[in-house]
Design an enzyme around this catalytic site. Structure first.
Site, PDB file in Angstrom:
ATOM      1  N   ASN A   9       0.880  -1.166   0.000  1.00 60.25           N
ATOM      2  CA  ASN A   9       0.000   0.000   0.000  1.00 60.25           C
ATOM      3  C   ASN A   9       0.918   1.217   0.000  1.00 60.25           C
ATOM      4  O   ASN A   9       1.560   1.516   1.002  1.00 60.25           O
ATOM      5  CB  ASN A   9      -0.892  -0.041   1.244  1.00 60.25           C
ATOM      6  CG  ASN A   9      -1.996   0.990   1.186  1.00 60.25           C
ATOM      7  OD1 ASN A   9      -2.013   1.844   0.287  1.00 60.25           O
ATOM      8  ND2 ASN A   9      -2.910   0.926   2.121  1.00 60.25           N
ATOM      9  N   ARG A  94      -2.628  -2.446  -3.779  1.00 60.82           N
ATOM     10  CA  ARG A  94      -3.883  -1.717  -3.687  1.00 60.82           C
ATOM     11  C   ARG A  94      -3.872  -0.626  -4.764  1.00 60.82           C
ATOM     12  O   ARG A  94      -2.947   0.188  -4.816  1.00 60.82           O
ATOM     13  CB  ARG A  94      -3.963  -1.060  -2.319  1.00 60.82           C
ATOM     14  CG  ARG A  94      -5.128  -0.182  -2.230  1.00 60.82           C
ATOM     15  CD  ARG A  94      -5.151   0.621  -0.995  1.00 60.82           C
ATOM     16  NE  ARG A  94      -6.537   0.892  -0.733  1.00 60.82           N
ATOM     17  CZ  ARG A  94      -7.044   1.015   0.458  1.00 60.82           C
ATOM     18  NH1 ARG A  94      -6.296   0.887   1.497  1.00 60.82           N
ATOM     19  NH2 ARG A  94      -8.319   1.265   0.602  1.00 60.82           N
ATOM     20  N   HIS A 182     -13.275   2.289  -1.212  1.00 62.86           N
ATOM     21  CA  HIS A 182     -13.171   1.457  -0.004  1.00 62.86           C
ATOM     22  C   HIS A 182     -13.686   0.040  -0.255  1.00 62.86           C
ATOM     23  O   HIS A 182     -14.088  -0.671   0.668  1.00 62.86           O
ATOM     24  CB  HIS A 182     -13.945   2.062   1.194  1.00 62.86           C
ATOM     25  CG  HIS A 182     -13.327   3.309   1.736  1.00 62.86           C
ATOM     26  ND1 HIS A 182     -14.043   4.428   2.064  1.00 62.86           N
ATOM     27  CD2 HIS A 182     -12.031   3.621   1.987  1.00 62.86           C
ATOM     28  CE1 HIS A 182     -13.232   5.375   2.497  1.00 62.86           C
ATOM     29  NE2 HIS A 182     -11.996   4.909   2.446  1.00 62.86           N
ATOM     30  N   ARG A 242     -11.063  15.785   3.917  1.00 60.95           N
ATOM     31  CA  ARG A 242     -11.866  15.946   2.695  1.00 60.95           C
ATOM     32  C   ARG A 242     -13.275  16.402   3.066  1.00 60.95           C
ATOM     33  O   ARG A 242     -13.804  16.006   4.092  1.00 60.95           O
ATOM     34  CB  ARG A 242     -11.932  14.622   1.937  1.00 60.95           C
ATOM     35  CG  ARG A 242     -10.687  14.334   1.119  1.00 60.95           C
ATOM     36  CD  ARG A 242     -10.724  12.949   0.514  1.00 60.95           C
ATOM     37  NE  ARG A 242      -9.904  12.018   1.255  1.00 60.95           N
ATOM     38  CZ  ARG A 242      -9.923  10.691   1.103  1.00 60.95           C
ATOM     39  NH1 ARG A 242     -10.731  10.144   0.226  1.00 60.95           N
ATOM     40  NH2 ARG A 242      -9.128   9.918   1.828  1.00 60.95           N
ATOM     41  N   GLU A 381      -8.165  -4.983   4.854  1.00 60.63           N
ATOM     42  CA  GLU A 381      -8.038  -4.816   3.399  1.00 60.63           C
ATOM     43  C   GLU A 381      -6.863  -5.616   2.848  1.00 60.63           C
ATOM     44  O   GLU A 381      -6.919  -6.139   1.738  1.00 60.63           O
ATOM     45  CB  GLU A 381      -7.859  -3.322   3.086  1.00 60.63           C
ATOM     46  CG  GLU A 381      -9.119  -2.531   3.368  1.00 60.63           C
ATOM     47  CD  GLU A 381      -8.871  -1.067   3.696  1.00 60.63           C
ATOM     48  OE1 GLU A 381      -8.216  -0.784   4.719  1.00 60.63           O
ATOM     49  OE2 GLU A 381      -9.329  -0.200   2.938  1.00 60.63           O
TER      50      GLU A 381
END
Ligand code: ADP
Length: 402
Positions: A9, A94, A182, A242, A381
Protein backbone atom coordinates in the site's frame (compact mmCIF):
# COMPACT_ATOMS: atom_id res chain seq x y z
CA UNK A 1 12.31 -21.48 1.04
CA UNK A 2 8.65 -20.90 1.86
CA UNK A 3 6.83 -18.92 -0.85
CA UNK A 4 5.12 -15.73 0.36
CA UNK A 5 3.01 -12.92 -1.07
CA UNK A 6 3.82 -9.28 -0.45
CA UNK A 7 0.89 -6.88 -0.16
CA UNK A 8 1.77 -3.24 -0.81
CA UNK A 9 0.00 0.00 0.00
CA UNK A 10 2.02 2.92 -1.32
CA UNK A 11 1.64 6.58 -0.34
CA UNK A 12 3.57 9.67 -1.42
CA UNK A 13 6.38 9.18 1.10
CA UNK A 14 5.55 5.83 2.65
CA UNK A 15 5.34 2.19 1.68
CA UNK A 16 3.35 -0.11 3.94
CA UNK A 17 3.67 -3.84 3.41
CA UNK A 18 2.36 -7.11 4.77
CA UNK A 19 3.79 -10.55 4.06
CA UNK A 20 1.51 -13.58 3.84
CA UNK A 21 2.16 -17.31 3.84
CA UNK A 22 -0.19 -19.02 1.40
CA UNK A 23 -0.73 -22.60 2.55
CA UNK A 24 -2.89 -24.67 0.18
CA UNK A 25 -6.62 -24.70 0.78
CA UNK A 26 -6.74 -22.28 3.73
CA UNK A 27 -6.82 -18.53 4.20
CA UNK A 28 -3.53 -16.64 3.53
CA UNK A 29 -1.75 -16.17 6.88
CA UNK A 30 -0.09 -12.90 7.88
CA UNK A 31 3.52 -13.45 9.02
CA UNK A 32 5.19 -10.04 8.94
CA UNK A 33 4.13 -6.44 8.52
CA UNK A 34 6.09 -3.23 8.28
CA UNK A 35 6.70 0.05 6.57
CA UNK A 36 9.13 2.51 5.09
CA UNK A 37 8.44 6.04 6.31
CA UNK A 38 9.91 9.32 5.09
CA UNK A 39 10.89 8.03 1.64
CA UNK A 40 12.94 10.53 -0.31
CA UNK A 41 14.25 12.10 2.91
CA UNK A 42 15.31 10.55 6.17
CA UNK A 43 13.79 7.08 5.84
CA UNK A 44 12.93 4.57 8.54
CA UNK A 45 12.28 0.87 7.85
CA UNK A 46 10.64 -1.42 10.36
CA UNK A 47 9.30 -4.96 10.14
CA UNK A 48 7.49 -6.85 12.90
CA UNK A 49 6.09 -10.33 13.35
CA UNK A 50 2.46 -10.97 14.30
CA UNK A 51 3.30 -10.72 18.03
CA UNK A 52 4.65 -7.22 17.46
CA UNK A 53 8.31 -8.25 17.94
CA UNK A 54 10.65 -6.13 15.80
CA UNK A 55 12.51 -8.38 13.32
CA UNK A 56 14.49 -5.73 11.53
CA UNK A 57 14.89 -1.96 11.61
CA UNK A 58 17.05 0.44 9.60
CA UNK A 59 17.40 4.14 8.90
CA UNK A 60 18.82 6.04 5.96
CA UNK A 61 19.58 9.74 6.20
CA UNK A 62 18.41 12.24 3.63
CA UNK A 63 21.75 12.16 1.79
CA UNK A 64 21.24 8.46 0.93
CA UNK A 65 18.60 9.20 -1.74
CA UNK A 66 16.46 6.32 -0.58
CA UNK A 67 13.08 6.41 -2.36
CA UNK A 68 10.29 4.00 -3.40
CA UNK A 69 12.58 2.21 -5.86
CA UNK A 70 15.32 1.54 -3.31
CA UNK A 71 12.71 0.49 -0.74
CA UNK A 72 11.13 -2.13 -3.03
CA UNK A 73 14.44 -3.68 -4.02
CA UNK A 74 15.55 -3.63 -0.37
CA UNK A 75 12.31 -5.25 0.79
CA UNK A 76 12.42 -8.19 -1.60
CA UNK A 77 16.08 -8.99 -0.91
CA UNK A 78 15.74 -8.45 2.86
CA UNK A 79 12.80 -10.84 3.22
CA UNK A 80 14.90 -13.65 1.74
CA UNK A 81 17.58 -13.10 4.37
CA UNK A 82 15.55 -13.60 7.54
CA UNK A 83 16.01 -16.56 9.85
CA UNK A 84 12.89 -18.32 8.54
CA UNK A 85 13.67 -17.90 4.88
CA UNK A 86 10.79 -16.83 2.71
CA UNK A 87 10.78 -16.11 -0.96
CA UNK A 88 8.36 -13.50 -2.36
CA UNK A 89 6.55 -15.10 -5.33
CA UNK A 90 4.12 -12.29 -6.17
CA UNK A 91 3.16 -8.76 -5.15
CA UNK A 92 -0.43 -7.62 -4.64
CA UNK A 93 -1.08 -3.88 -4.92
CA UNK A 94 -3.88 -1.72 -3.69
CA UNK A 95 -4.99 0.41 -6.64
CA UNK A 96 -7.67 2.95 -5.93
CA UNK A 97 -9.28 3.15 -9.38
CA UNK A 98 -10.07 0.32 -11.78
CA UNK A 99 -12.52 2.39 -13.83
CA UNK A 100 -15.23 0.58 -15.78
CA UNK A 101 -12.79 -1.90 -17.29
CA UNK A 102 -11.61 -3.70 -14.16
CA UNK A 103 -14.35 -5.31 -12.15
CA UNK A 104 -11.96 -7.83 -10.59
CA UNK A 105 -8.26 -8.08 -9.70
CA UNK A 106 -5.93 -8.41 -12.66
CA UNK A 107 -2.44 -9.69 -13.42
CA UNK A 108 -0.41 -6.66 -14.42
CA UNK A 109 1.20 -6.38 -17.85
CA UNK A 110 2.16 -3.39 -19.95
CA UNK A 111 -1.33 -3.03 -21.43
CA UNK A 112 -2.91 -3.07 -17.95
CA UNK A 113 -0.50 -0.39 -16.72
CA UNK A 114 -1.42 1.82 -19.65
CA UNK A 115 -5.13 1.42 -18.97
CA UNK A 116 -4.59 2.22 -15.29
CA UNK A 117 -2.54 5.29 -16.19
CA UNK A 118 -5.42 6.52 -18.30
CA UNK A 119 -7.48 6.59 -15.07
CA UNK A 120 -5.12 9.03 -13.28
CA UNK A 121 -7.40 12.03 -14.05
CA UNK A 122 -10.20 10.23 -12.18
CA UNK A 123 -8.11 9.85 -9.00
CA UNK A 124 -5.26 12.33 -9.36
CA UNK A 125 -4.20 12.26 -5.73
CA UNK A 126 -4.14 8.48 -5.24
CA UNK A 127 -3.66 6.62 -8.53
CA UNK A 128 -0.12 7.89 -9.34
CA UNK A 129 1.19 6.68 -5.95
CA UNK A 130 -0.44 3.29 -6.49
CA UNK A 131 1.06 2.88 -9.96
CA UNK A 132 4.58 3.97 -9.14
CA UNK A 133 5.63 0.79 -7.29
CA UNK A 134 4.06 -1.34 -10.04
CA UNK A 135 6.28 0.35 -12.62
CA UNK A 136 9.34 0.08 -10.40
CA UNK A 137 8.85 -3.65 -9.82
CA UNK A 138 8.44 -4.26 -13.55
CA UNK A 139 11.71 -2.46 -14.18
CA UNK A 140 13.80 -3.79 -11.30
CA UNK A 141 12.29 -7.26 -10.73
CA UNK A 142 10.93 -8.10 -14.19
CA UNK A 143 9.97 -11.73 -13.47
CA UNK A 144 7.85 -10.90 -10.40
CA UNK A 145 4.09 -11.43 -10.99
CA UNK A 146 2.06 -8.42 -9.85
CA UNK A 147 -1.66 -8.24 -9.21
CA UNK A 148 -3.65 -4.99 -9.06
CA UNK A 149 -6.58 -5.06 -6.61
CA UNK A 150 -9.09 -2.23 -6.91
CA UNK A 151 -11.05 -0.14 -4.42
CA UNK A 152 -13.73 0.46 -7.03
CA UNK A 153 -14.29 -3.14 -8.18
CA UNK A 154 -16.57 -4.26 -5.34
CA UNK A 155 -19.16 -1.65 -6.35
CA UNK A 156 -19.55 -2.87 -9.93
CA UNK A 157 -22.65 -4.75 -8.77
CA UNK A 158 -24.53 -1.45 -8.43
CA UNK A 159 -27.37 -0.83 -10.83
CA UNK A 160 -27.09 1.59 -13.72
CA UNK A 161 -29.43 3.98 -11.92
CA UNK A 162 -27.45 3.86 -8.66
CA UNK A 163 -24.27 4.78 -10.51
CA UNK A 164 -25.74 7.49 -12.75
CA UNK A 165 -25.38 11.28 -12.33
CA UNK A 166 -28.12 13.47 -13.81
CA UNK A 167 -25.66 14.93 -16.33
CA UNK A 168 -25.75 14.96 -20.13
CA UNK A 169 -25.40 11.49 -21.71
CA UNK A 170 -22.05 12.22 -23.31
CA UNK A 171 -20.51 12.72 -19.86
CA UNK A 172 -21.60 9.24 -18.82
CA UNK A 173 -19.99 7.94 -21.98
CA UNK A 174 -16.73 9.61 -20.90
CA UNK A 175 -16.80 7.67 -17.65
CA UNK A 176 -18.38 10.37 -15.46
CA UNK A 177 -20.45 8.20 -13.11
CA UNK A 178 -20.47 7.06 -9.51
CA UNK A 179 -17.80 4.42 -8.92
CA UNK A 180 -17.49 4.15 -5.13
CA UNK A 181 -14.35 3.34 -3.13
CA UNK A 182 -13.17 1.46 0.00
CA UNK A 183 -14.24 -1.69 -1.88
CA UNK A 184 -11.46 -3.85 -0.45
CA UNK A 185 -12.72 -3.04 3.04
CA UNK A 186 -16.35 -3.75 2.13
CA UNK A 187 -15.32 -6.98 0.43
CA UNK A 188 -13.68 -8.11 3.68
CA UNK A 189 -16.69 -7.17 5.82
CA UNK A 190 -19.08 -8.91 3.41
CA UNK A 191 -16.91 -12.04 3.55
CA UNK A 192 -17.05 -12.31 7.36
CA UNK A 193 -20.68 -11.30 8.06
CA UNK A 194 -21.70 -14.95 8.18
CA UNK A 195 -19.28 -15.52 11.10
CA UNK A 196 -21.10 -12.85 13.14
CA UNK A 197 -24.69 -13.58 12.16
CA UNK A 198 -25.67 -15.73 9.16
CA UNK A 199 -28.84 -13.64 8.67
CA UNK A 200 -26.70 -10.58 7.95
CA UNK A 201 -24.90 -12.29 5.09
CA UNK A 202 -28.25 -12.54 3.32
CA UNK A 203 -29.78 -9.37 4.73
CA UNK A 204 -29.80 -5.59 4.31
CA UNK A 205 -26.66 -4.18 5.90
CA UNK A 206 -25.10 -0.71 6.02
CA UNK A 207 -21.33 -0.72 6.55
CA UNK A 208 -19.74 2.46 7.91
CA UNK A 209 -16.05 2.61 7.00
CA UNK A 210 -14.97 5.53 9.19
CA UNK A 211 -11.23 6.21 8.97
CA UNK A 212 -9.29 9.17 7.64
CA UNK A 213 -11.25 8.47 4.49
CA UNK A 214 -14.88 7.66 5.25
CA UNK A 215 -17.77 6.18 3.33
CA UNK A 216 -20.87 4.02 3.72
CA UNK A 217 -21.93 1.01 1.68
CA UNK A 218 -25.32 -0.66 1.41
CA UNK A 219 -24.97 -4.45 1.14
CA UNK A 220 -27.83 -6.65 0.04
CA UNK A 221 -27.08 -10.38 0.09
CA UNK A 222 -23.42 -9.41 0.58
CA UNK A 223 -23.12 -7.30 -2.58
CA UNK A 224 -22.88 -3.52 -2.91
CA UNK A 225 -26.05 -1.82 -4.14
CA UNK A 226 -25.22 1.79 -3.17
CA UNK A 227 -22.38 3.77 -1.60
CA UNK A 228 -21.71 7.35 -0.56
CA UNK A 229 -18.51 7.94 -2.54
CA UNK A 230 -19.01 8.67 -6.19
CA UNK A 231 -16.85 9.76 -9.10
CA UNK A 232 -13.96 10.60 -6.79
CA UNK A 233 -12.99 9.89 -3.22
CA UNK A 234 -14.28 13.37 -2.28
CA UNK A 235 -17.97 12.58 -2.26
CA UNK A 236 -20.29 11.53 0.55
CA UNK A 237 -19.32 11.89 4.20
CA UNK A 238 -17.03 14.59 5.59
CA UNK A 239 -13.63 12.98 6.31
CA UNK A 240 -10.39 13.83 8.11
CA UNK A 241 -9.40 16.51 5.59
CA UNK A 242 -11.87 15.95 2.70
CA UNK A 243 -15.16 17.83 2.45
CA UNK A 244 -17.52 15.03 1.41
CA UNK A 245 -20.55 16.03 -0.66
CA UNK A 246 -20.76 19.75 -1.39
CA UNK A 247 -22.94 21.57 -3.88
CA UNK A 248 -20.99 21.74 -7.18
CA UNK A 249 -21.85 25.46 -7.19
CA UNK A 250 -19.35 25.93 -4.35
CA UNK A 251 -16.54 24.97 -6.71
CA UNK A 252 -17.56 27.66 -9.22
CA UNK A 253 -17.66 30.20 -6.40
CA UNK A 254 -14.12 29.20 -5.37
CA UNK A 255 -12.87 29.58 -8.94
CA UNK A 256 -14.74 32.73 -9.99
CA UNK A 257 -15.26 34.78 -6.86
CA UNK A 258 -12.37 33.62 -4.69
CA UNK A 259 -10.08 33.43 -7.73
CA UNK A 260 -8.57 30.10 -6.70
CA UNK A 261 -6.86 28.06 -9.40
CA UNK A 262 -8.31 24.55 -10.01
CA UNK A 263 -5.28 23.13 -8.18
CA UNK A 264 -5.84 25.42 -5.18
CA UNK A 265 -9.53 24.57 -5.07
CA UNK A 266 -8.68 20.87 -5.23
CA UNK A 267 -6.22 21.27 -2.37
CA UNK A 268 -8.86 22.97 -0.22
CA UNK A 269 -11.43 20.24 -0.86
CA UNK A 270 -9.03 17.32 -0.36
CA UNK A 271 -6.63 18.51 2.34
CA UNK A 272 -8.08 21.51 4.21
CA UNK A 273 -11.70 20.51 4.74
CA UNK A 274 -13.55 17.84 6.71
CA UNK A 275 -12.87 17.50 10.44
CA UNK A 276 -9.74 19.63 10.07
CA UNK A 277 -11.43 22.40 8.13
CA UNK A 278 -14.49 22.69 10.34
CA UNK A 279 -12.62 22.45 13.65
CA UNK A 280 -9.55 24.42 12.59
CA UNK A 281 -7.75 22.12 15.03
CA UNK A 282 -7.07 18.62 13.74
CA UNK A 283 -8.15 15.87 11.36
CA UNK A 284 -7.62 13.31 14.11
CA UNK A 285 -10.75 12.15 15.91
CA UNK A 286 -8.79 11.35 19.08
CA UNK A 287 -7.59 14.95 19.34
CA UNK A 288 -11.07 16.34 18.67
CA UNK A 289 -12.71 14.06 21.23
CA UNK A 290 -10.15 15.09 23.85
CA UNK A 291 -11.07 18.77 23.30
CA UNK A 292 -14.80 18.54 22.56
CA UNK A 293 -15.97 19.14 26.15
CA UNK A 294 -14.28 22.54 26.32
CA UNK A 295 -13.84 23.60 22.69
CA UNK A 296 -16.91 24.50 20.63
CA UNK A 297 -15.08 24.17 17.28
CA UNK A 298 -13.98 20.60 18.01
CA UNK A 299 -17.52 19.72 19.09
CA UNK A 300 -19.04 21.31 15.98
CA UNK A 301 -16.79 19.29 13.65
CA UNK A 302 -17.74 16.04 15.40
CA UNK A 303 -21.43 16.97 15.45
CA UNK A 304 -21.37 17.59 11.69
CA UNK A 305 -19.54 14.28 11.09
CA UNK A 306 -22.14 12.35 13.10
CA UNK A 307 -25.08 14.26 11.58
CA UNK A 308 -23.90 13.53 8.03
CA UNK A 309 -23.29 9.84 8.79
CA UNK A 310 -26.77 9.50 10.29
CA UNK A 311 -28.44 11.29 7.38
CA UNK A 312 -26.59 9.27 4.76
CA UNK A 313 -27.43 6.02 6.53
CA UNK A 314 -31.07 7.07 6.18
CA UNK A 315 -30.56 7.39 2.43
CA UNK A 316 -28.97 3.93 2.19
CA UNK A 317 -31.75 2.40 4.30
CA UNK A 318 -34.18 3.78 1.71
CA UNK A 319 -32.10 2.24 -1.10
CA UNK A 320 -32.12 -1.11 0.75
CA UNK A 321 -35.82 -0.94 1.65
CA UNK A 322 -35.00 -1.39 5.35
CA UNK A 323 -32.11 -2.37 7.56
CA UNK A 324 -31.15 -5.63 9.29
CA UNK A 325 -27.66 -4.67 10.42
CA UNK A 326 -25.22 -1.78 10.79
CA UNK A 327 -21.45 -2.42 10.88
CA UNK A 328 -18.81 0.04 12.10
CA UNK A 329 -15.24 -0.40 10.84
CA UNK A 330 -11.86 1.40 10.28
CA UNK A 331 -10.02 3.69 12.74
CA UNK A 332 -12.97 5.71 14.05
CA UNK A 333 -15.60 2.99 13.54
CA UNK A 334 -13.52 0.40 15.40
CA UNK A 335 -12.33 2.66 18.22
CA UNK A 336 -14.51 5.68 18.85
CA UNK A 337 -17.17 4.59 21.33
CA UNK A 338 -18.87 8.01 21.31
CA UNK A 339 -19.26 8.21 17.50
CA UNK A 340 -20.93 4.80 17.47
CA UNK A 341 -23.26 5.75 20.32
CA UNK A 342 -24.23 9.07 18.72
CA UNK A 343 -24.89 7.51 15.30
CA UNK A 344 -27.05 4.78 16.80
CA UNK A 345 -28.95 7.33 18.89
CA UNK A 346 -29.81 9.10 15.61
CA UNK A 347 -31.14 5.87 14.15
CA UNK A 348 -33.75 5.08 16.79
CA UNK A 349 -36.40 5.65 14.07
CA UNK A 350 -34.97 2.63 12.22
CA UNK A 351 -35.30 0.46 15.33
CA UNK A 352 -31.63 0.49 16.37
CA UNK A 353 -30.89 0.53 20.08
CA UNK A 354 -27.49 0.67 21.77
CA UNK A 355 -26.10 -1.82 24.26
CA UNK A 356 -23.93 0.69 26.13
CA UNK A 357 -21.79 -1.84 27.98
CA UNK A 358 -21.08 -3.82 24.81
CA UNK A 359 -20.27 -0.59 22.95
CA UNK A 360 -17.72 0.42 25.61
CA UNK A 361 -15.89 -2.91 25.23
CA UNK A 362 -16.06 -2.96 21.42
CA UNK A 363 -18.82 -5.55 20.97
CA UNK A 364 -18.65 -7.17 18.50
CA UNK A 365 -22.41 -6.83 18.87
CA UNK A 366 -23.33 -3.41 20.27
CA UNK A 367 -27.12 -3.35 19.86
CA UNK A 368 -29.63 -4.57 22.38
CA UNK A 369 -31.73 -7.59 21.56
CA UNK A 370 -34.69 -6.72 19.40
CA UNK A 371 -34.71 -5.06 15.99
CA UNK A 372 -31.82 -4.49 13.60
CA UNK A 373 -28.40 -5.30 15.04
CA UNK A 374 -25.25 -3.16 15.21
CA UNK A 375 -21.69 -4.47 15.14
CA UNK A 376 -18.04 -3.49 15.39
CA UNK A 377 -15.98 -5.51 12.91
CA UNK A 378 -12.27 -4.71 12.34
CA UNK A 379 -11.56 -4.45 8.63
CA UNK A 380 -8.67 -6.21 6.87
CA UNK A 381 -8.04 -4.82 3.40
CA UNK A 382 -4.61 -6.43 3.15
CA UNK A 383 -6.08 -9.90 3.62
CA UNK A 384 -8.48 -9.24 0.74
CA UNK A 385 -5.51 -8.22 -1.45
CA UNK A 386 -3.68 -11.40 -0.42
CA UNK A 387 -6.77 -13.52 -1.23
CA UNK A 388 -7.22 -11.82 -4.60
CA UNK A 389 -3.51 -12.04 -5.47
CA UNK A 390 -3.43 -15.74 -4.69
CA UNK A 391 -6.51 -16.39 -6.74
CA UNK A 392 -5.15 -14.51 -9.79
CA UNK A 393 -1.81 -16.28 -9.38
CA UNK A 394 -3.55 -19.67 -9.16
CA UNK A 395 -5.45 -18.95 -12.38
CA UNK A 396 -2.19 -17.92 -14.08
CA UNK A 397 -0.43 -21.09 -12.97
CA UNK A 398 -3.36 -23.25 -14.09
CA UNK A 399 -3.24 -21.55 -17.50
CA UNK A 400 0.51 -22.15 -17.79
CA UNK A 401 0.11 -25.82 -16.82
CA UNK A 402 -2.68 -26.51 -19.34
P1 ADP B 1 -6.88 5.51 7.20
O1 ADP B 1 -8.08 5.91 6.39
O2 ADP B 1 -5.72 6.46 7.07
O3 ADP B 1 -6.50 4.05 7.10
P2 ADP B 1 -7.69 4.84 9.90
O4 ADP B 1 -8.64 3.77 9.53
O5 ADP B 1 -6.42 4.44 10.57
O6 ADP B 1 -7.36 5.79 8.68
O7 ADP B 1 -8.46 5.88 10.85
C1 ADP B 1 -7.86 7.03 11.34
C2 ADP B 1 -8.85 7.73 12.25
O8 ADP B 1 -9.20 6.84 13.33
C3 ADP B 1 -8.31 9.00 12.90
O9 ADP B 1 -9.30 10.02 12.91
C4 ADP B 1 -8.06 8.56 14.33
O10 ADP B 1 -8.18 9.61 15.25
C5 ADP B 1 -9.17 7.56 14.54
N1 ADP B 1 -8.86 6.69 15.68
C6 ADP B 1 -7.89 5.77 15.79
N2 ADP B 1 -7.88 5.24 17.06
C7 ADP B 1 -8.87 5.87 17.73
C8 ADP B 1 -9.39 5.80 19.06
N3 ADP B 1 -8.87 4.95 19.95
N4 ADP B 1 -10.45 6.56 19.39
C9 ADP B 1 -10.98 7.42 18.50
N5 ADP B 1 -10.54 7.55 17.24
C10 ADP B 1 -9.51 6.80 16.85
Amino acid sequence: MTPVLIVLNAGSSSLKFQVFDVPDGVEPRLVWKGLYEGLGGSTHFLVKDTDGAVLDEMTWDSGDRFGHEEALVHLVSRLSQFREERKPVAIGHRVVHGGEAFSRPVLVDEAVIQRLEALVPLAPLHQPHNLEPIRIVRRRLPGMPQVACFDTAFHQTQSDIASLFALPREMRERGVRRYGFHGLSYDYIASVLKDYDPRLAEGRVVVAHLGNGASLCALKDGVSIATTMGFSALDGLPMGTRCGAVDAGVVFFMLREMKLSPEEAERVLYTKSGLLGVSGISNDMRVLRSKAATNADAKRAIDLFVYRITREIGSLVAALGGIDGLVFTAGIGENDVATRAEVIAGLAWAGLTLDEAANRTGGPRISSRSGPTAWVIPTNEELVIARQTRSVLGAMQAKLAS
